[in-house]
Design a protein around this motif. Structure first.
Motif, PDB file in Angstrom:
ATOM      1  N   SER A 163       8.879   4.365 -18.301  1.00 15.92           N
ATOM      2  CA  SER A 163       8.492   2.977 -18.568  1.00 15.92           C
ATOM      3  C   SER A 163       8.845   2.068 -17.394  1.00 15.92           C
ATOM      4  CB  SER A 163       9.151   2.483 -19.849  1.00 15.92           C
ATOM      5  OG  SER A 163      10.556   2.509 -19.715  1.00 15.92           O
ATOM      6  N   VAL A 164       9.893   2.411 -16.661  1.00 16.80           N
ATOM      7  CA  VAL A 164      10.296   1.609 -15.498  1.00 16.80           C
ATOM      8  C   VAL A 164       9.221   1.699 -14.411  1.00 16.80           C
ATOM      9  CG1 VAL A 164      11.994   1.390 -13.650  1.00 16.80           C
ATOM     10  CG2 VAL A 164      12.743   1.833 -15.988  1.00 16.80           C
ATOM     11  N   THR A 165       8.737   2.916 -14.174  1.00 14.59           N
ATOM     12  CA  THR A 165       7.685   3.084 -13.170  1.00 14.59           C
ATOM     13  C   THR A 165       6.415   2.372 -13.608  1.00 14.59           C
ATOM     14  OG1 THR A 165       8.626   5.239 -12.574  1.00 14.59           O
ATOM     15  CG2 THR A 165       6.408   4.772 -11.798  1.00 14.59           C
ATOM     16  N   ALA A 166       6.085   2.429 -14.876  1.00 16.86           N
ATOM     17  CA  ALA A 166       4.911   1.730 -15.384  1.00 16.86           C
ATOM     18  C   ALA A 166       5.057   0.218 -15.205  1.00 16.86           C
ATOM     19  CB  ALA A 166       4.680   2.076 -16.851  1.00 16.86           C
ATOM     20  N   ALA A 167       6.256  -0.301 -15.453  1.00 17.79           N
ATOM     21  CA  ALA A 167       6.507  -1.732 -15.264  1.00 17.79           C
ATOM     22  C   ALA A 167       6.404  -2.115 -13.786  1.00 17.79           C
ATOM     23  CB  ALA A 167       7.883  -2.099 -15.815  1.00 17.79           C
ATOM     24  N   GLN A 168       6.903  -1.253 -12.926  1.00 20.92           N
ATOM     25  CA  GLN A 168       6.806  -1.505 -11.487  1.00 20.92           C
ATOM     26  C   GLN A 168       5.339  -1.530 -11.034  1.00 20.92           C
ATOM     27  OE1 GLN A 168       8.970  -2.564  -9.521  1.00 20.92           O
ATOM     28  NE2 GLN A 168      10.883  -1.438  -9.536  1.00 20.92           N
ATOM     29  N   ILE A 169       4.546  -0.608 -11.571  1.00 17.52           N
ATOM     30  CA  ILE A 169       3.124  -0.553 -11.219  1.00 17.52           C
ATOM     31  C   ILE A 169       2.408  -1.815 -11.695  1.00 17.52           C
ATOM     32  CG2 ILE A 169       0.957   0.667 -11.696  1.00 17.52           C
ATOM     33  CD1 ILE A 169       2.655   3.282 -11.662  1.00 17.52           C
ATOM     34  N   ALA A 170       2.699  -2.266 -12.898  1.00 17.24           N
ATOM     35  CA  ALA A 170       2.074  -3.493 -13.414  1.00 17.24           C
ATOM     36  C   ALA A 170       2.463  -4.697 -12.561  1.00 17.24           C
ATOM     37  CB  ALA A 170       2.484  -3.715 -14.867  1.00 17.24           C
ATOM     38  N   ASN A 171       3.732  -4.755 -12.195  1.00 20.65           N
ATOM     39  CA  ASN A 171       4.202  -5.844 -11.350  1.00 20.65           C
ATOM     40  C   ASN A 171       3.525  -5.792  -9.983  1.00 20.65           C
ATOM     41  OD1 ASN A 171       6.166  -6.943  -9.207  1.00 20.65           O
ATOM     42  ND2 ASN A 171       6.964  -7.802 -11.119  1.00 20.65           N
ATOM     43  N   LEU A 172       3.404  -4.604  -9.425  1.00 26.58           N
ATOM     44  CA  LEU A 172       2.795  -4.438  -8.113  1.00 26.58           C
ATOM     45  C   LEU A 172       1.317  -4.808  -8.126  1.00 26.58           C
ATOM     46  CD1 LEU A 172       3.300  -3.571  -5.223  1.00 26.58           C
ATOM     47  CD2 LEU A 172       2.801  -1.228  -5.899  1.00 26.58           C
ATOM     48  N   ARG A 173       0.643  -4.485  -9.209  1.00 24.75           N
ATOM     49  CA  ARG A 173      -0.779  -4.843  -9.329  1.00 24.75           C
ATOM     50  C   ARG A 173      -0.944  -6.366  -9.264  1.00 24.75           C
ATOM     51  NH1 ARG A 173      -2.566  -1.614 -13.356  1.00 24.75           N
ATOM     52  NH2 ARG A 173      -3.650  -0.294 -11.874  1.00 24.75           N
ATOM     53  N   ALA A 221       0.837  -1.204   0.000  1.00 18.97           N
ATOM     54  CA  ALA A 221       0.000   0.000   0.000  1.00 18.97           C
ATOM     55  C   ALA A 221       0.871   1.253   0.000  1.00 18.97           C
ATOM     56  CB  ALA A 221      -0.935  -0.008   1.205  1.00 18.97           C
ATOM     57  N   GLN A 222       1.925   1.249   0.801  1.00 21.05           N
ATOM     58  CA  GLN A 222       2.852   2.384   0.811  1.00 21.05           C
ATOM     59  C   GLN A 222       3.556   2.523  -0.535  1.00 21.05           C
ATOM     60  OE1 GLN A 222       5.374   1.442   4.129  1.00 21.05           O
ATOM     61  NE2 GLN A 222       4.139   2.628   5.566  1.00 21.05           N
ATOM     62  N   LEU A 223       3.941   1.412  -1.103  1.00 19.60           N
ATOM     63  CA  LEU A 223       4.633   1.426  -2.386  1.00 19.60           C
ATOM     64  C   LEU A 223       3.723   1.929  -3.503  1.00 19.60           C
ATOM     65  CD1 LEU A 223       7.322   0.794  -3.725  1.00 19.60           C
ATOM     66  CD2 LEU A 223       6.572  -1.577  -3.964  1.00 19.60           C
ATOM     67  N   VAL A 224       2.460   1.551  -3.463  1.00 20.27           N
ATOM     68  CA  VAL A 224       1.497   2.023  -4.469  1.00 20.27           C
ATOM     69  C   VAL A 224       1.404   3.544  -4.419  1.00 20.27           C
ATOM     70  CG1 VAL A 224      -0.976   2.141  -4.990  1.00 20.27           C
ATOM     71  CG2 VAL A 224       0.108  -0.065  -4.667  1.00 20.27           C
ATOM     72  N   ARG A 225       1.300   4.072  -3.226  1.00 17.30           N
ATOM     73  CA  ARG A 225       1.199   5.540  -3.091  1.00 17.30           C
ATOM     74  C   ARG A 225       2.452   6.233  -3.624  1.00 17.30           C
ATOM     75  NH1 ARG A 225      -1.099   3.450   1.686  1.00 17.30           N
ATOM     76  NH2 ARG A 225      -3.342   3.827   1.768  1.00 17.30           N
ATOM     77  N   ALA A 226       3.609   5.684  -3.297  1.00 24.24           N
ATOM     78  CA  ALA A 226       4.866   6.283  -3.749  1.00 24.24           C
ATOM     79  C   ALA A 226       5.003   6.181  -5.266  1.00 24.24           C
ATOM     80  CB  ALA A 226       6.046   5.614  -3.058  1.00 24.24           C
ATOM     81  N   LEU A 227       4.680   5.028  -5.833  1.00 23.60           N
ATOM     82  CA  LEU A 227       4.795   4.857  -7.283  1.00 23.60           C
ATOM     83  C   LEU A 227       3.801   5.717  -8.039  1.00 23.60           C
ATOM     84  CD1 LEU A 227       5.422   1.024  -7.684  1.00 23.60           C
ATOM     85  CD2 LEU A 227       6.986   2.881  -8.254  1.00 23.60           C
ATOM     86  N   LYS A 228       2.634   5.908  -7.471  1.00 20.32           N
ATOM     87  CA  LYS A 228       1.631   6.761  -8.117  1.00 20.32           C
ATOM     88  C   LYS A 228       2.148   8.193  -8.235  1.00 20.32           C
ATOM     89  CE  LYS A 228      -3.109   8.388  -7.759  1.00 20.32           C
ATOM     90  NZ  LYS A 228      -4.330   8.387  -6.953  1.00 20.32           N
ATOM     91  N   GLU A 229       2.719   8.696  -7.153  1.00 25.01           N
ATOM     92  CA  GLU A 229       3.285  10.046  -7.182  1.00 25.01           C
ATOM     93  C   GLU A 229       4.461  10.125  -8.149  1.00 25.01           C
ATOM     94  OE1 GLU A 229       1.968  12.765  -5.871  1.00 25.01           O
ATOM     95  OE2 GLU A 229       0.332  11.442  -5.222  1.00 25.01           O
ATOM     96  N   GLN A 230       5.289   9.104  -8.140  1.00 24.26           N
ATOM     97  CA  GLN A 230       6.445   9.068  -9.037  1.00 24.26           C
ATOM     98  C   GLN A 230       5.990   9.027 -10.495  1.00 24.26           C
ATOM     99  OE1 GLN A 230       9.004   5.803  -8.111  1.00 24.26           O
ATOM    100  NE2 GLN A 230      10.562   6.386  -9.608  1.00 24.26           N
ATOM    101  N   TYR A 231       4.954   8.256 -10.776  1.00 20.23           N
ATOM    102  CA  TYR A 231       4.456   8.143 -12.149  1.00 20.23           C
ATOM    103  C   TYR A 231       3.804   9.444 -12.611  1.00 20.23           C
ATOM    104  CZ  TYR A 231       2.347   6.155 -16.328  1.00 20.23           C
ATOM    105  OH  TYR A 231       1.996   5.905 -17.621  1.00 20.23           O
ATOM    106  N   ARG A 232       3.114  10.123 -11.708  1.00 22.66           N
ATOM    107  CA  ARG A 232       2.517  11.419 -12.066  1.00 22.66           C
ATOM    108  C   ARG A 232       3.593  12.450 -12.398  1.00 22.66           C
ATOM    109  NH1 ARG A 232      -2.531  12.471  -7.932  1.00 22.66           N
ATOM    110  NH2 ARG A 232      -3.987  11.071  -8.992  1.00 22.66           N
ATOM    111  N   ALA A 233       4.697  12.393 -11.660  1.00 28.13           N
ATOM    112  CA  ALA A 233       5.785  13.344 -11.889  1.00 28.13           C
ATOM    113  C   ALA A 233       6.562  13.027 -13.156  1.00 28.13           C
ATOM    114  CB  ALA A 233       6.724  13.362 -10.689  1.00 28.13           C
TER     115      ALA A 233
END
Length: 129
Positions: free
Chosen positions: A46-56, A30-42
């Motif tokens: 493609s690395v952040t997108a891959a991390q988000i897909a993996n996390l999902r 849950a903490q990682l999702v919040r951090a990655l969401k902010e990172q992806y918005r900024a």
């Protein structure tokens, strides 16, 4: 074969500890999702997108681990109830099903760990570039 109340009760502590580990894992996700969401918005990398897909995928697996683990605990209690009302054969089958659910939960956990390592590899590969 006859079992007594202590047989299903033996799994209580193991399942409780496993569920605690699953909950801690979920909270860190849950903490990682919040951090990655902010990172992806900024920065739409493609690395952040891959991390988000993996996390999902890992979140869905964690949910499956929690459901099967909770189902195992529930069936242990049901098994104890059937022992209490002296339906031993039914209790044996229900306890067997509880163990199968616990095995499935642990197998999903192993697979989720494998996927977690892939996520770290994505992160490390990004550092190599």
């Amino acid at each position: 074969m006859e079992i007594d109340l202590t047989t299903p009760a033996l799994l209580f502590s193991a399942i409780s500890l496993i569920m605690l580990a699953y909950t801690n894992r979920f909270m860190s996700y849950a903490q990682l999702v919040r951090a990655l969401k902010e990172q992806y918005r900024a920065n739409h990398s493609s690395v952040t997108a891959a991390q988000i897909a993996n996390l999902r995928k890992r979140l869905y697996l964690t949910r499956a681990m929690q459901v099967t683990g909770t189902g195992s605990l529930l069936l242990c209690v049901v098994s104890m109830f059937f022992i209490y009302i002296q339906l031993y054969l039914v209790s044996i089958y229900i306890f067997g099903l509880a163990m199968v659910l616990l095995i499935i939960s642990l197998a999903i956990s192993v697979y989720e760990i494998y996927i977690s390592v892939k996520a770290l590899e994505i992160h490390l590969n990004d550092m190599d570039e």
